[in-house]
Design a protein around this motif. Structure first.
Motif, PDB file in Angstrom:
ATOM      1  N   MET A 160      43.246 -75.603  -7.189  1.00 30.31           N
ATOM      2  CA  MET A 160      42.415 -74.396  -7.204  1.00 30.31           C
ATOM      3  C   MET A 160      41.808 -74.185  -8.589  1.00 30.31           C
ATOM      4  SD  MET A 160      44.654 -71.684  -5.045  1.00 30.31           S
ATOM      5  CE  MET A 160      45.774 -72.272  -3.807  1.00 30.31           C
ATOM      6  N   ILE A 161      42.617 -74.377  -9.620  1.00 29.57           N
ATOM      7  CA  ILE A 161      42.149 -74.178 -10.994  1.00 29.57           C
ATOM      8  C   ILE A 161      41.110 -75.231 -11.362  1.00 29.57           C
ATOM      9  CG2 ILE A 161      42.864 -74.204 -13.418  1.00 29.57           C
ATOM     10  CD1 ILE A 161      45.573 -73.006 -12.392  1.00 29.57           C
ATOM     11  N   VAL A 162      41.340 -76.468 -10.943  1.00 31.58           N
ATOM     12  CA  VAL A 162      40.367 -77.538 -11.209  1.00 31.58           C
ATOM     13  C   VAL A 162      39.022 -77.185 -10.591  1.00 31.58           C
ATOM     14  CG1 VAL A 162      39.771 -79.926 -10.640  1.00 31.58           C
ATOM     15  CG2 VAL A 162      42.046 -79.388 -11.508  1.00 31.58           C
ATOM     16  N   GLU A 163      39.026 -76.710  -9.349  1.00 30.25           N
ATOM     17  CA  GLU A 163      37.764 -76.336  -8.712  1.00 30.25           C
ATOM     18  C   GLU A 163      37.083 -75.206  -9.474  1.00 30.25           C
ATOM     19  OE1 GLU A 163      35.862 -74.533  -4.634  1.00 30.25           O
ATOM     20  OE2 GLU A 163      37.837 -75.469  -4.498  1.00 30.25           O
ATOM     21  N   ALA A 164      37.866 -74.239  -9.947  1.00 29.33           N
ATOM     22  CA  ALA A 164      37.289 -73.119 -10.689  1.00 29.33           C
ATOM     23  C   ALA A 164      36.665 -73.593 -12.002  1.00 29.33           C
ATOM     24  CB  ALA A 164      38.357 -72.068 -10.966  1.00 29.33           C
ATOM     25  N   ILE A 165      37.346 -74.495 -12.712  1.00 29.17           N
ATOM     26  CA  ILE A 165      36.807 -75.014 -13.972  1.00 29.17           C
ATOM     27  C   ILE A 165      35.532 -75.801 -13.719  1.00 29.17           C
ATOM     28  CG2 ILE A 165      37.237 -76.664 -15.844  1.00 29.17           C
ATOM     29  CD1 ILE A 165      40.221 -75.757 -15.678  1.00 29.17           C
ATOM     30  N   GLU A 166      35.529 -76.637 -12.691  1.00 28.83           N
ATOM     31  CA  GLU A 166      34.334 -77.417 -12.374  1.00 28.83           C
ATOM     32  C   GLU A 166      33.181 -76.510 -11.953  1.00 28.83           C
ATOM     33  OE1 GLU A 166      35.830 -80.212  -9.518  1.00 28.83           O
ATOM     34  OE2 GLU A 166      36.559 -81.562 -11.090  1.00 28.83           O
ATOM     35  N   HIS A 167      33.496 -75.450 -11.227  1.00 28.08           N
ATOM     36  CA  HIS A 167      32.470 -74.481 -10.828  1.00 28.08           C
ATOM     37  C   HIS A 167      31.852 -73.827 -12.070  1.00 28.08           C
ATOM     38  CE1 HIS A 167      30.583 -71.296  -8.459  1.00 28.08           C
ATOM     39  NE2 HIS A 167      31.069 -70.442  -9.341  1.00 28.08           N
ATOM     40  N   GLU A 168      32.698 -73.414 -13.003  1.00 29.60           N
ATOM     41  CA  GLU A 168      32.201 -72.762 -14.216  1.00 29.60           C
ATOM     42  C   GLU A 168      31.423 -73.730 -15.095  1.00 29.60           C
ATOM     43  OE1 GLU A 168      31.255 -69.632 -16.512  1.00 29.60           O
ATOM     44  OE2 GLU A 168      32.169 -69.644 -14.539  1.00 29.60           O
ATOM     45  N   ARG A 169      31.875 -74.978 -15.170  1.00 35.91           N
ATOM     46  CA  ARG A 169      31.147 -75.989 -15.941  1.00 35.91           C
ATOM     47  C   ARG A 169      29.747 -76.181 -15.345  1.00 35.91           C
ATOM     48  NH1 ARG A 169      34.492 -80.353 -15.665  1.00 35.91           N
ATOM     49  NH2 ARG A 169      35.635 -79.528 -17.425  1.00 35.91           N
ATOM     50  N   GLY A 170      29.656 -76.213 -14.029  1.00 36.26           N
ATOM     51  CA  GLY A 170      28.351 -76.338 -13.370  1.00 36.26           C
ATOM     52  C   GLY A 170      27.439 -75.164 -13.690  1.00 36.26           C
ATOM     53  N   ARG A 171      28.012 -73.975 -13.747  1.00 34.58           N
ATOM     54  CA  ARG A 171      27.213 -72.793 -14.113  1.00 34.58           C
ATOM     55  C   ARG A 171      26.699 -72.893 -15.542  1.00 34.58           C
ATOM     56  NH1 ARG A 171      28.070 -67.319 -12.574  1.00 34.58           N
ATOM     57  NH2 ARG A 171      28.984 -67.073 -14.638  1.00 34.58           N
ATOM     58  N   CYS A 172      27.531 -73.404 -16.443  1.00 33.35           N
ATOM     59  CA  CYS A 172      27.113 -73.565 -17.847  1.00 33.35           C
ATOM     60  C   CYS A 172      25.972 -74.572 -17.956  1.00 33.35           C
ATOM     61  CB  CYS A 172      28.284 -74.014 -18.709  1.00 33.35           C
ATOM     62  SG  CYS A 172      29.527 -72.744 -18.971  1.00 33.35           S
ATOM     63  N   VAL A 173      26.085 -75.672 -17.257  1.00 32.81           N
ATOM     64  CA  VAL A 173      25.020 -76.685 -17.275  1.00 32.81           C
ATOM     65  C   VAL A 173      23.729 -76.087 -16.719  1.00 32.81           C
ATOM     66  CG1 VAL A 173      24.264 -78.882 -16.282  1.00 32.81           C
ATOM     67  CG2 VAL A 173      26.572 -78.661 -17.208  1.00 32.81           C
ATOM     68  N   ALA A 174      23.829 -75.338 -15.633  1.00 33.72           N
ATOM     69  CA  ALA A 174      22.641 -74.710 -15.045  1.00 33.72           C
ATOM     70  C   ALA A 174      21.998 -73.720 -16.019  1.00 33.72           C
ATOM     71  CB  ALA A 174      23.009 -74.011 -13.739  1.00 33.72           C
ATOM     72  N   LEU A 175      22.813 -72.988 -16.782  1.00 38.02           N
ATOM     73  CA  LEU A 175      22.266 -72.064 -17.780  1.00 38.02           C
ATOM     74  C   LEU A 175      21.543 -72.811 -18.892  1.00 38.02           C
ATOM     75  CD1 LEU A 175      25.162 -69.466 -18.093  1.00 38.02           C
ATOM     76  CD2 LEU A 175      22.851 -69.042 -17.249  1.00 38.02           C
ATOM     77  N   PHE A 176      22.142 -73.914 -19.352  1.00 39.52           N
ATOM     78  CA  PHE A 176      21.469 -74.752 -20.360  1.00 39.52           C
ATOM     79  C   PHE A 176      20.120 -75.234 -19.830  1.00 39.52           C
ATOM     80  CE2 PHE A 176      25.459 -75.580 -22.775  1.00 39.52           C
ATOM     81  CZ  PHE A 176      24.946 -75.416 -24.050  1.00 39.52           C
ATOM     82  N   GLN A 177      20.108 -75.703 -18.596  1.00 37.88           N
ATOM     83  CA  GLN A 177      18.874 -76.226 -18.013  1.00 37.88           C
ATOM     84  C   GLN A 177      17.835 -75.119 -17.864  1.00 37.88           C
ATOM     85  OE1 GLN A 177      20.636 -77.974 -14.529  1.00 37.88           O
ATOM     86  NE2 GLN A 177      20.630 -80.032 -15.426  1.00 37.88           N
ATOM     87  N   ALA A 178      18.251 -73.956 -17.446  1.00 38.47           N
ATOM     88  CA  ALA A 178      17.314 -72.843 -17.273  1.00 38.47           C
ATOM     89  C   ALA A 178      16.750 -72.384 -18.619  1.00 38.47           C
ATOM     90  CB  ALA A 178      18.007 -71.679 -16.570  1.00 38.47           C
ATOM     91  N   ALA A 179      17.584 -72.397 -19.643  1.00 39.61           N
ATOM     92  CA  ALA A 179      17.142 -71.945 -20.964  1.00 39.61           C
ATOM     93  C   ALA A 179      16.245 -72.965 -21.646  1.00 39.61           C
ATOM     94  CB  ALA A 179      18.350 -71.642 -21.851  1.00 39.61           C
ATOM     95  N   GLY A 180      16.529 -74.243 -21.427  1.00 44.18           N
ATOM     96  CA  GLY A 180      15.787 -75.284 -22.128  1.00 44.18           C
ATOM     97  C   GLY A 180      14.680 -75.925 -21.336  1.00 44.18           C
ATOM     98  N   LYS A 181      14.564 -75.569 -20.061  1.00 42.57           N
ATOM     99  CA  LYS A 181      13.552 -76.161 -19.174  1.00 42.57           C
ATOM    100  C   LYS A 181      13.674 -77.676 -19.204  1.00 42.57           C
ATOM    101  CE  LYS A 181      11.731 -72.110 -18.375  1.00 42.57           C
ATOM    102  NZ  LYS A 181      12.470 -71.302 -17.539  1.00 42.57           N
ATOM    103  N   ALA A 182      12.570 -78.380 -19.266  1.00 44.39           N
ATOM    104  CA  ALA A 182      12.586 -79.843 -19.222  1.00 44.39           C
ATOM    105  C   ALA A 182      13.133 -80.437 -20.520  1.00 44.39           C
ATOM    106  CB  ALA A 182      11.180 -80.370 -18.955  1.00 44.39           C
ATOM    107  N   ASP A 183      13.110 -79.648 -21.598  1.00 44.85           N
ATOM    108  CA  ASP A 183      13.572 -80.144 -22.899  1.00 44.85           C
ATOM    109  C   ASP A 183      15.067 -79.904 -23.134  1.00 44.85           C
ATOM    110  OD1 ASP A 183      10.948 -80.817 -23.443  1.00 44.85           O
ATOM    111  OD2 ASP A 183      10.528 -78.888 -24.391  1.00 44.85           O
ATOM    112  N   ALA A 184      15.777 -79.489 -22.103  1.00 46.51           N
ATOM    113  CA  ALA A 184      17.195 -79.165 -22.273  1.00 46.51           C
ATOM    114  C   ALA A 184      17.965 -80.400 -22.717  1.00 46.51           C
ATOM    115  CB  ALA A 184      17.774 -78.625 -20.975  1.00 46.51           C
ATOM    116  N   ASN A 185      18.617 -80.278 -23.862  1.00 41.80           N
ATOM    117  CA  ASN A 185      19.441 -81.356 -24.387  1.00 41.80           C
ATOM    118  C   ASN A 185      20.894 -80.960 -24.159  1.00 41.80           C
ATOM    119  OD1 ASN A 185      20.447 -83.559 -25.653  1.00 41.80           O
ATOM    120  ND2 ASN A 185      19.933 -82.903 -27.722  1.00 41.80           N
ATOM    121  N   ILE A 186      21.411 -81.282 -22.980  1.00 40.44           N
ATOM    122  CA  ILE A 186      22.752 -80.881 -22.602  1.00 40.44           C
ATOM    123  C   ILE A 186      23.732 -81.947 -23.076  1.00 40.44           C
ATOM    124  CG2 ILE A 186      24.261 -80.287 -20.681  1.00 40.44           C
ATOM    125  CD1 ILE A 186      21.637 -79.560 -19.151  1.00 40.44           C
ATOM    126  N   PRO A 187      24.721 -81.546 -23.853  1.00 40.40           N
ATOM    127  CA  PRO A 187      25.700 -82.522 -24.326  1.00 40.40           C
ATOM    128  C   PRO A 187      26.401 -83.210 -23.151  1.00 40.40           C
ATOM    129  CG  PRO A 187      25.992 -80.403 -25.423  1.00 40.40           C
ATOM    130  CD  PRO A 187      24.995 -80.202 -24.330  1.00 40.40           C
TER     131      PRO A 187
END
Length: 71
Positions: A34-61
């Motif tokens: 359950m915790i693994v799924e929650a962490i992966e869900h939150e990581r996906g949200r963080c990546v989506a925020l990076f992409q939304a903020a940076g548009k096509a130029d998003a440099n996601i680590p």
């Protein structure tokens, strides 16, 4: 006026209950999964925020997208 009663205090709590309910409904009782799924869900949200903020130029680590990568 009657105060508003909310089932969940936050979207975080709602997400936690959703994840736990899905696992418990399938007979899963391992809290680690359950915790693994929650962490992966939150990581996906963080990546989506990076992409939304940076548009096509998003440099996601890479380690944010896949923390198991060899970096």
């Amino acid at each position: 006026m009657v105060p508003e009663t909310r089932l969940f205090r936050s979207s975080t709590e709602r997400t936690a209950w959703s994840i736990a309910a899905r696992h418990l409904a399938c007979g899963q009782k391992d809290p680690v999964k359950m915790i693994v799924e929650a962490i992966e869900h939150e990581r996906g949200r963080c990546v989506a925020l990076f992409q939304a903020a940076g548009k096509a130029d998003a440099n996601i680590p890479g380690y944010l997208i896949d923390p198991d990568m060899d970096w």
